[in-house]
Each structure stands twice: as C-alpha cells, then as structure tokens.
Design a protein around this motif. Structure first.
Motif, PDB file in Angstrom:
ATOM      1  N   ARG A 221      -5.253 -12.127  13.875  1.00 20.72           N
ATOM      2  CA  ARG A 221      -4.558 -11.870  12.609  1.00 20.72           C
ATOM      3  C   ARG A 221      -4.080 -10.417  12.559  1.00 20.72           C
ATOM      4  N   ASP A 222      -3.163 -10.166  11.633  1.00 22.40           N
ATOM      5  CA  ASP A 222      -2.550  -8.843  11.443  1.00 22.40           C
ATOM      6  C   ASP A 222      -3.084  -8.295  10.114  1.00 22.40           C
ATOM      7  N   TYR A 223      -3.955  -7.296  10.178  1.00 25.78           N
ATOM      8  CA  TYR A 223      -4.613  -6.781   8.967  1.00 25.78           C
ATOM      9  C   TYR A 223      -3.841  -5.591   8.411  1.00 25.78           C
ATOM     10  N   ILE A 224      -3.601  -5.611   7.093  1.00 31.87           N
ATOM     11  CA  ILE A 224      -2.840  -4.545   6.436  1.00 31.87           C
ATOM     12  C   ILE A 224      -3.684  -3.954   5.312  1.00 31.87           C
ATOM     13  N   HIS A 225      -3.650  -2.628   5.199  1.00 30.97           N
ATOM     14  CA  HIS A 225      -4.423  -1.933   4.157  1.00 30.97           C
ATOM     15  C   HIS A 225      -3.815  -2.218   2.788  1.00 30.97           C
ATOM     16  N   VAL A 226      -4.675  -2.513   1.820  1.00 29.65           N
ATOM     17  CA  VAL A 226      -4.190  -2.887   0.483  1.00 29.65           C
ATOM     18  C   VAL A 226      -3.359  -1.759  -0.156  1.00 29.65           C
ATOM     19  N   ALA A 227      -3.680  -0.500   0.165  1.00 26.65           N
ATOM     20  CA  ALA A 227      -2.911   0.616  -0.411  1.00 26.65           C
ATOM     21  C   ALA A 227      -1.490   0.649   0.166  1.00 26.65           C
ATOM     22  N   ASP A 228      -1.359   0.335   1.461  1.00 22.83           N
ATOM     23  CA  ASP A 228      -0.031   0.291   2.081  1.00 22.83           C
ATOM     24  C   ASP A 228       0.772  -0.893   1.537  1.00 22.83           C
ATOM     25  N   LEU A 229       0.082  -2.003   1.372  1.00 20.61           N
ATOM     26  CA  LEU A 229       0.743  -3.192   0.807  1.00 20.61           C
ATOM     27  C   LEU A 229       1.247  -2.888  -0.599  1.00 20.61           C
ATOM     28  N   ALA A 230       0.402  -2.229  -1.386  1.00 16.85           N
ATOM     29  CA  ALA A 230       0.772  -1.909  -2.770  1.00 16.85           C
ATOM     30  C   ALA A 230       2.009  -1.014  -2.808  1.00 16.85           C
ATOM     31  N   GLN A 231       2.062  -0.051  -1.905  1.00 16.79           N
ATOM     32  CA  GLN A 231       3.219   0.858  -1.864  1.00 16.79           C
ATOM     33  C   GLN A 231       4.524   0.090  -1.697  1.00 16.79           C
ATOM     34  N   ALA A 232       4.470  -0.978  -0.916  1.00 12.70           N
ATOM     35  CA  ALA A 232       5.683  -1.781  -0.684  1.00 12.70           C
ATOM     36  C   ALA A 232       6.228  -2.343  -1.996  1.00 12.70           C
ATOM     37  N   HIS A 233       5.332  -2.635  -2.951  1.00 13.45           N
ATOM     38  CA  HIS A 233       5.785  -3.154  -4.256  1.00 13.45           C
ATOM     39  C   HIS A 233       6.549  -2.084  -5.022  1.00 13.45           C
ATOM     40  N   ASN A 249       8.437  -9.435   5.273  1.00 15.36           N
ATOM     41  CA  ASN A 249       7.070  -9.578   5.792  1.00 15.36           C
ATOM     42  C   ASN A 249       6.342  -8.247   5.674  1.00 15.36           C
ATOM     43  N   LEU A 250       5.026  -8.323   5.490  1.00 14.04           N
ATOM     44  CA  LEU A 250       4.216  -7.109   5.422  1.00 14.04           C
ATOM     45  C   LEU A 250       2.947  -7.234   6.248  1.00 14.04           C
ATOM     46  N   GLY A 251       2.971  -6.549   7.379  1.00 13.00           N
ATOM     47  CA  GLY A 251       1.801  -6.455   8.241  1.00 13.00           C
ATOM     48  C   GLY A 251       1.959  -5.180   9.045  1.00 13.00           C
ATOM     49  N   ASN A 252       1.011  -4.952   9.972  1.00  8.22           N
ATOM     50  CA  ASN A 252       1.129  -3.752  10.812  1.00  8.22           C
ATOM     51  C   ASN A 252       1.739  -4.042  12.166  1.00  8.22           C
ATOM     52  N   GLY A 253       1.912  -5.336  12.489  1.00 12.06           N
ATOM     53  CA  GLY A 253       2.537  -5.685  13.759  1.00 12.06           C
ATOM     54  C   GLY A 253       1.563  -5.692  14.931  1.00 12.06           C
ATOM     55  N   THR A 254       0.264  -5.567  14.639  1.00 17.61           N
ATOM     56  CA  THR A 254      -0.746  -5.604  15.706  1.00 17.61           C
ATOM     57  C   THR A 254      -1.778  -6.662  15.347  1.00 17.61           C
ATOM     58  N   VAL A 287      -2.549 -17.606  16.013  1.00 17.30           N
ATOM     59  CA  VAL A 287      -2.088 -16.213  15.991  1.00 17.30           C
ATOM     60  C   VAL A 287      -1.085 -16.033  14.858  1.00 17.30           C
ATOM     61  N   LEU A 288      -1.322 -15.024  13.997  1.00 19.83           N
ATOM     62  CA  LEU A 288      -0.349 -14.665  12.950  1.00 19.83           C
ATOM     63  C   LEU A 288      -0.171 -13.149  12.975  1.00 19.83           C
ATOM     64  N   VAL A 289       0.965 -12.720  13.474  1.00 17.80           N
ATOM     65  CA  VAL A 289       1.269 -11.286  13.534  1.00 17.80           C
ATOM     66  C   VAL A 289       2.681 -11.083  12.991  1.00 17.80           C
ATOM     67  N   ALA A 290       2.818 -10.087  12.128  1.00 13.91           N
ATOM     68  CA  ALA A 290       4.095  -9.873  11.427  1.00 13.91           C
ATOM     69  C   ALA A 290       5.019  -8.931  12.187  1.00 13.91           C
ATOM     70  N   SER A 291       6.307  -9.202  12.075  1.00 16.89           N
ATOM     71  CA  SER A 291       7.283  -8.140  12.283  1.00 16.89           C
ATOM     72  C   SER A 291       7.645  -7.630  10.886  1.00 16.89           C
ATOM     73  N   SER A 292       7.377  -6.368  10.618  1.00 17.93           N
ATOM     74  CA  SER A 292       7.754  -5.775   9.325  1.00 17.93           C
ATOM     75  C   SER A 292       8.972  -4.875   9.498  1.00 17.93           C
ATOM     76  N   ALA A 293       9.738  -5.138  10.540  1.00 15.36           N
ATOM     77  CA  ALA A 293      10.897  -4.271  10.845  1.00 15.36           C
ATOM     78  C   ALA A 293      11.896  -4.253   9.685  1.00 15.36           C
ATOM     79  N   ARG A 294      12.069  -5.413   9.018  1.00 17.80           N
ATOM     80  CA  ARG A 294      13.079  -5.453   7.948  1.00 17.80           C
ATOM     81  C   ARG A 294      12.736  -4.497   6.810  1.00 17.80           C
ATOM     82  N   ILE A 295      11.501  -4.533   6.332  1.00 19.65           N
ATOM     83  CA  ILE A 295      11.156  -3.652   5.199  1.00 19.65           C
ATOM     84  C   ILE A 295      11.072  -2.191   5.651  1.00 19.65           C
TER      85      ILE A 295
END
Ligand SMILES: NC(=O)c1ccc[n+]([C@@H]2O[C@H](COP(=O)([O-])OP(=O)(O)OC[C@H]3O[C@@H](n4cnc5c(N)ncnc54)[C@H](O)[C@@H]3O)[C@@H](O)[C@H]2O)c1
Ligand SMILES: O=c1ccn([C@@H]2O[C@H](COP(=O)(O)OP(=O)(O)O[C@H]3O[C@H](CO)[C@@H](O)[C@H](O)[C@H]3O)[C@@H](O)[C@H]2O)c(=O)[nH]1
Length: 321
Positions: A221-233, A249-254, A287-295
């Motif tokens: 899985r692709d784990y993202i910090h809640v503070a980074d996720l919140a910033q996206a909003h 999409n919102l992830g770290n890509g790893t 496996v679930l890993v994001a490309s967050s290139a768009r955002i």
C-alpha cells in the motif's frame, strides 16, 4: 471562505477543519457522531450535530462558499455485509447534500473519494484515468458519487474536486498544540492496529495473507501523512472551477508491504510486535500505489512528510500516554 465540513469530527475531517481554521476560514462542522468524536472538532469551528441529509438546515443560513465532504461509512468489510448502509449513506446522503447545495446556492465541493474506486489495477502506479472497477460496495458507492459530481458540474455548473486518498495515517499537531489522531471505535487500519500491540492493548497483529504476488507475499500500500493529505484540500478549494469536476489521486508514490510496515513500527516503538499470518481479507487488492503527478503539477501539492518512518512516528507520539 465560509465552509461546511461534513464529517469534521472524524479522523481526516478534523485535521482538515483544524488546518482550515488556522488558515483563517470560517468553519462549520456537521457530523452525526456515528464514528466521530465531538471533542475532535477544532475549538475555532462551530459544531452542528446532524446527519448530512439535514445539511440543508445549516446551509439555509446562507453565505457558504463551499463544502468539504468527508462524512461517510468507510469500512470495506462492513460494506460487503451491509451494502444498503453504504448506498444509503454514501450515495443517498451525498445526493441530499448536493440537492441542498443547489437550493442554497453553494458553488463548490471537495469530496473524499478513495483508491477503492479503482479496484485491482492493471498497472502501477495508478493514474486518474485508470479503469474504475471497485471490488466492494464502499468503493462502488464512492465511484457513484464521483460520477454524479461529473454530471452535476456539467449540467448545474457545480465546481467540484474529488480527492482519491490512498492509505492515510499519522497524526497532526495544530498550532495550538492540540493533537488530532485516528481513533476509530472499530479500527481496521493496519498502522493503528499494529501500534495497539506496541501499546499493550493487543497481544499480536494479524497479517492478512502472505501468498500475494509481491516480493514478501504481503499486500503493498501507499501510505500518506494525514497532514499532507489535509494540505491538498486547502489547495483544492480555490482551484475548484465552475462547471468542472477534477479528480486527483493522493499518495506518496511508494509502496510498502504489510511486513515492511510491521518492521518500521518495530523500529519506531522498540516493541517486538508479534504477528500471526492469517488468511487473505476478502476484497484486498495485492498492490495499490498512487501516481500523484496530476495534483503535484496542477496544484503544486508536495508532501512534507513522505517517509513511512515519519508517518508512523507521528502516529505513535500521538498515541503514547
Ligand atoms: N482513512 C483512510 O485511509 C481513507 C482512505 C480513503 C478515503 N477515505 C475517506 O475519507 C473520509 C474520512 O475518513 P475517516 O478515516 O476520517 O473516517 P471517520 O469515520 O473517522 O470520519 C467520518 C466522519 O463522518 C461522520 N459521518 C458518517 N456518516 C455521517 C452522516 N450520514 N451524517 C453526518 N456525519 C456522518 C462520522 O461520525 C465521522 O465523524 C471518508 O469519506 C472516507 O471514505 C478515508
Ligand atoms: O490488522 C490488519 C489490518 C490490515 N492488514 C492489511 O494491511 C493492508 C492495509 O489495510 P488497511 O489499513 O485496512 O487499509 P486498506 O484496506 O488498504 O484501505 C484503506 O486504503 C484504501 C486505499 O488504498 C482506502 O480506499 C480505504 O478507504 C482505506 O481504509 C491490507 O493489505 C490489509 O489486509 C493486515 O494485514 N492486518
């Protein structure tokens, strides 16, 4: 902006509400406390205890510039057993909310969508134009809302952004030192369950399946910090454009396997954290890993805490007595 935050007494919604208050927005939290906590609502926000089907009563006071819509049921297993609850709450409730927004002329919405809308991906990392084939009613109900948002943007001029979160973890400490953390009564997420063992609340953690087609056999899985996720909003809000529905999409890509997460938790906590291998959990993609290139390109979003170690450390610090 004057903003309604549905689900703002929950884990992610409370962090976003706190960051919105810190940024000077006028925040009203609407939450029925079905899985949230009244004391998670930031002190600077106004709290209305009500279901989203009654959001119109609050929006009727006027002056709202937008809605950030977190309120939902979000347990995959429960959605398989009780699909009616998921269609009624996540789709039915959201349609009522959208109707109230039209009635009271609220122009924009930022919606909590999910990686679960994609199902089992053909390619990794997952981009926003990947096929959407949800494997459970939770993902299907969120995809249905995304579909409705596209139609409402095209026909009614709604300004909409859907943020498709991958695996959210960690905790947020606000400027006033209040700590916002994950505290679901029914906790199914990996990192809090592992940390519960380190805290002595459980004897061992289950590893659901070690026969996946991944290097160590466990799910990635692709784990993202809640503070980074919140910033996206906060970035998405001003980017909402009339008549447009954009998905990010919102992830770290790893990707990290369940065993890698366990190992990182052992490093952070210094606890041996016994693990027992159990059968696969139904509906889990390998496996679930994001490309967050768009955002990253369009909204200049950049995670400040991409390391898994840092995410787990923040979650752990927030839990320790
Ligand atoms: N946690 C994750 O990893 C993750 C990943 C992808 C998407 N999401 C989505 O993010 C959003 C927030 O997730 P969370 O982990 O903070 O969940 P949460 O359960 O902590 O928060 C949801 C909040 O919504 C409230 N709520 C639920 N139904 C409601 C209703 N009908 N009316 C009013 N309030 C209602 C609950 O009381 C709770 O406070 C959800 O929409 C979820 O589907 C979460
Ligand atoms: O006690 C546990 C809990 C989980 N897992 C595994 O850990 C991985 C991650 O599980 P979990 O933390 O429950 O997250 P997901 O099932 O991946 O779902 C989250 O992440 C998805 C996006 O990737 C979102 O769609 C969902 O809303 C969100 O709950 C999965 O392989 C689970 O099987 C275990 O092995 N043991």
């Amino acid at each position: 902006m004057k903003l309604l935050v549905t689900g703002g007494a929950g884990y992610i919604g409370s962090v976003v509400a706190a960051q919105l208050c810190e940024a000077g927005h006028d925040v009203v939290v609407l939450d029925d406390l079905s899985t949230g906590h009244a004391d998670a609502v930031p002190p600077a926000a106004r709290f209305v205890r009500a279901p989203i089907t009654e959001a119109g009563d609050t929006l009727a006071e006027g002056g709202f510039h937008g809605v950030l819509h977190f309120a939902a049921r979000s347990l995959v297993g429960e959605s398989v057993e009780h699909p009616d609850l998921y269609w009624a709450n996540n789709l039915g409730g959201t349609l009522a909310l959208l109707d109230a927004m039209r009635t009271h002329r609220v122009p924009r919405i930022v919606f909590s969508s999910t990686a679960a809308t994609y199902g089992e991906p053909d390619t990794t990392p997952i981009e926003e134009n990947a096929p959407t084939r949800p494997t459970n009613p939770y993902g299907a109900s969120k995809l249905a809302v995304d579909t409705a948002l596209t139609a409402f943007a095209g026909m009614y001029g709604l300004a909409a952004v859907s943020l498709r979160y991958f695996n959210v973890a960690g905790a947020y400490t606000a400027a006033d030192h209040r700590v916002y953390r994950e505290r679901h009564t029914v906790e199914t997420h990996l990192i809090p369950r592992v940390l519960a063992v380190a805290l002595g609340l459980d004897d061992s953690v289950s590893v659901f399946g070690d026969d996946y087609p991944t290097p160590d056999g466990t799910c990635i899985r692709d784990y993202i910090h809640v503070a980074d996720l919140a910033q996206a909003h906060l970035l998405a809000l001003p980017a909402c454009a009339e008549g447009t529905h954009t998905i990010y999409n919102l992830g770290n890509g790893t990707g990290f396997s369940v065993r890698q997460v366990l190992s990182a938790c052992r490093d952070v906590t210094g606890h041996p954290i016994p693990a027992i291998t159990r059968p696969r959990r139904p509906g889990d993609p390998a496996v679930l890993v994001a490309s967050s290139a768009r955002i990253q390109h369009e909204l200049s979003w950049k995670p400040a805490h991409p390391s898994l170690h840092a995410i787990i450390t923040d979650a752990w610090q927030a839990l320790r007595p």
